[in-house]
Design a protein around this motif. Sequence first.
Motif, PDB file in Angstrom:
ATOM      1  N   TYR A   6       0.935  -1.041  -0.134  1.00 48.85           N
ATOM      2  CA  TYR A   6       0.085  -0.558   0.414  1.00 48.85           C
ATOM      3  C   TYR A   6       0.688   0.935  -0.471  1.00 48.85           C
ATOM      4  CZ  TYR A   6      -2.453   3.991   2.613  1.00 48.85           C
ATOM      5  OH  TYR A   6      -3.199   4.609   3.239  1.00 48.85           O
ATOM      6  N   GLY A   7       2.065   1.308   0.672  1.00 47.96           N
ATOM      7  CA  GLY A   7       3.094   2.544   0.664  1.00 47.96           C
ATOM      8  C   GLY A   7       3.121   2.561  -0.608  1.00 47.96           C
ATOM      9  N   LYS A   8       4.169   1.951  -1.271  1.00 47.56           N
ATOM     10  CA  LYS A   8       4.963   1.687  -2.456  1.00 47.56           C
ATOM     11  C   LYS A   8       3.833   2.075  -3.436  1.00 47.56           C
ATOM     12  CE  LYS A   8       7.384  -1.376  -5.469  1.00 47.56           C
ATOM     13  NZ  LYS A   8       6.083  -1.177  -6.791  1.00 47.56           N
ATOM     14  N   LYS A  14      11.353   1.292   3.868  1.00 48.39           N
ATOM     15  CA  LYS A  14      12.039   0.649   3.007  1.00 48.39           C
ATOM     16  C   LYS A  14      11.780   1.755   2.116  1.00 48.39           C
ATOM     17  CE  LYS A  14      14.447  -3.797   1.959  1.00 48.39           C
ATOM     18  NZ  LYS A  14      14.090  -5.071   3.090  1.00 48.39           N
ATOM     19  N   GLU A  15      10.483   0.717   1.442  1.00 48.85           N
ATOM     20  CA  GLU A  15      10.054   1.483   0.228  1.00 48.85           C
ATOM     21  C   GLU A  15       9.824   2.794  -0.494  1.00 48.85           C
ATOM     22  OE1 GLU A  15       9.266  -1.277  -1.683  1.00 48.85           O
ATOM     23  OE2 GLU A  15       8.524  -2.715  -0.715  1.00 48.85           O
ATOM     24  N   PHE A  16       9.862   3.615   0.561  1.00 52.15           N
ATOM     25  CA  PHE A  16      10.013   5.002   1.112  1.00 52.15           C
ATOM     26  C   PHE A  16      11.476   5.622  -0.261  1.00 52.15           C
ATOM     27  CE2 PHE A  16      10.645   9.489   1.602  1.00 52.15           C
ATOM     28  CZ  PHE A  16       9.826   9.917   1.106  1.00 52.15           C
ATOM     29  N   ALA A  58      12.964   3.137  -1.830  1.00 54.68           N
ATOM     30  CA  ALA A  58      13.238   3.162  -3.173  1.00 54.68           C
ATOM     31  C   ALA A  58      12.939   4.006  -4.069  1.00 54.68           C
ATOM     32  CB  ALA A  58      13.220   1.516  -2.884  1.00 54.68           C
ATOM     33  N   VAL A  59      12.163   4.083  -3.481  1.00 56.63           N
ATOM     34  CA  VAL A  59      10.605   5.210  -4.630  1.00 56.63           C
ATOM     35  C   VAL A  59      10.743   6.924  -4.518  1.00 56.63           C
ATOM     36  CG1 VAL A  59       7.697   5.566  -5.180  1.00 56.63           C
ATOM     37  CG2 VAL A  59       9.308   3.075  -4.039  1.00 56.63           C
ATOM     38  N   LEU A  60      11.663   6.867  -3.032  1.00 57.82           N
ATOM     39  CA  LEU A  60      11.288   8.898  -3.184  1.00 57.82           C
ATOM     40  C   LEU A  60      12.372   8.950  -2.659  1.00 57.82           C
ATOM     41  CD1 LEU A  60       7.823   9.407  -2.473  1.00 57.82           C
ATOM     42  CD2 LEU A  60       8.893  10.149  -4.190  1.00 57.82           C
ATOM     43  N   PRO A  61      13.938   8.323  -2.923  1.00 56.52           N
ATOM     44  CA  PRO A  61      14.753   8.883  -2.513  1.00 56.52           C
ATOM     45  C   PRO A  61      15.115  10.109  -1.894  1.00 56.52           C
ATOM     46  CG  PRO A  61      15.497   8.575  -4.860  1.00 56.52           C
ATOM     47  CD  PRO A  61      13.940   7.704  -4.141  1.00 56.52           C
ATOM     48  N   LYS A  62      15.061  11.484  -2.393  1.00 56.43           N
ATOM     49  CA  LYS A  62      14.591  13.296  -2.194  1.00 56.43           C
ATOM     50  C   LYS A  62      13.704  12.649  -1.544  1.00 56.43           C
ATOM     51  CE  LYS A  62      17.268  13.668  -6.386  1.00 56.43           C
ATOM     52  NZ  LYS A  62      17.530  14.690  -7.532  1.00 56.43           N
ATOM     53  N   GLY A  63      12.375  11.921  -0.889  1.00 56.77           N
ATOM     54  CA  GLY A  63      11.389  13.399   0.422  1.00 56.77           C
ATOM     55  C   GLY A  63      12.252  12.168   1.360  1.00 56.77           C
ATOM     56  N   LYS A  81      16.369  -1.350  11.541  1.00 58.39           N
ATOM     57  CA  LYS A  81      17.173  -0.631  11.275  1.00 58.39           C
ATOM     58  C   LYS A  81      16.646   0.488  10.318  1.00 58.39           C
ATOM     59  CE  LYS A  81      20.646  -3.994  12.055  1.00 58.39           C
ATOM     60  NZ  LYS A  81      21.975  -4.446  11.483  1.00 58.39           N
ATOM     61  N   ASN A  82      15.304   1.077   9.180  1.00 64.22           N
ATOM     62  CA  ASN A  82      14.941   1.155   8.353  1.00 64.22           C
ATOM     63  C   ASN A  82      14.342   2.624   9.029  1.00 64.22           C
ATOM     64  OD1 ASN A  82      15.476   0.148   5.934  1.00 64.22           O
ATOM     65  ND2 ASN A  82      14.340  -1.428   6.748  1.00 64.22           N
TER      66      ASN A  82
END
Length: 460
Positions: free
Chosen positions: A146-148, A206-208, A210-215, A285-286
């Motif tokens: 859902y988050g991804k 963790k998904e975030f 990968a998807v939005l590395p600058k957020g 660790k995320n």
Amino acid sequence: MTIKKFPKGFLWGAATSAPQTEGHSLQNGKSKTTWDYWYEKAPEKFNERQGPANTSNLYEMYTEDCKRMQEVGLNSYRTSISWARLLPDGQRVNQEAVTFYRDYFKKIKENGVAPIINLFHFDMPMWLMEKGGWEVRESVSAFAFYGKTAFELFGDLVTDWTTFNEPIVHVEMGYLYGYHYPAVTDFKKAVQVGYHTLLAHAAAVKEFRAVLPKGKIGIILNITPTYTRSASSADQKAGEASDLLNTKSFLDPAVHGKIPQALIDLLAKHQLTPQTQAEDAELLKNTVDFIGLNYYHPRRVQAPQNPTLPAQTPEDLYEPYDWPKKRINPYRGWEIYPEALYDVAMMMKNEYNNLPWFVSENGMGVADEERFMDEKGMIQDDYRIEFMIEHLNYLHKGIEDGSNCFGYHTWTFVDCWSWLNGYRNRYGFYRVDLEDHYKRSLKKSGLWFKQVSQNNGYDV
């Protein structure tokens, strides 16, 4: 007159959630949540049978509401996405929901307001609840998916995200005290629910990445400082247990990347250790970029008088302490103790790496506010203004003493539906008239807040 100034770029905003404002609860492709189901089965549990179907009708009124944000000086705004609206069966994207949220977020930004979007605010989809909800491990991967999905669909519009609002609440209310569905009382189940929620948070982070590395991503926690009755060893032990269960359980993993050993030991001692898997420690660790802290009242505890051991409820570890000098908001029964915001600020500075944080909720709920309406129809809610000033005074002191706080959000912008309490207590800058097509009308506190935001401070 002097002005208490706040740091440059300080966020002055408000917070709410999808289930408490949107309405259209079973329309436009949205599936049932636990609230829809519970209201269907037991409407008598809800204040004046006010259910989740329409709430504040934001789904139809968001364009005007976004303009109202500007009218009271908001420069930021937190709300949530409805999981059951975006993914009605957990897999299939509801395109109508995508259209709605994209336009909603665009209009927030068009009015000069920065959106902070949360994924989960007590609204468990019924399709997952029927499988066991947070009790089952499947909830972790389901939430991560859902988050991804949300990050991919809205990441071009939203840079600041949070995973959960007050995750301890669905643990306590659903599995310890019977106020939220499924309304069971089982300490061990509650611990398992909390553990899976914590893993779901970490998996979404963790998904975030990968998807939005600058957020930036965080979590919203209701941090209620524990104050003990006395300095006795028994009361101090009770206070430590309260802090471990209520504060450190989510805050430590979110910031430090691991569950505190003292909490692990406490759970083991009382035969409450949850089921885990070997890879969990790595997942935790995320960590987050910032923390949102909701504050309404302190937690006062004392040593339990006749505890059952091993503990069957949290009250076997600590009991509430009724401080004789307390001030009370009689409508909610909550103690008013603004001094705690300074203690929260120092806690974040000294124990949590001075990680950036903001007050993500603070507010005063009052019933029958029409009593305070003037001849022009405006509610003169000076009590709300005084409440905010008292808390901001202590927050300002914490910032001056080096705490890295970047914002203050009130609960809430427009009067909203509040679970079993319905519309009994009102919190908003705008009144919602349930008898007149959800008409909004500005309260005095909204005018005051606009001045505060424009001046980045207030007169003292």
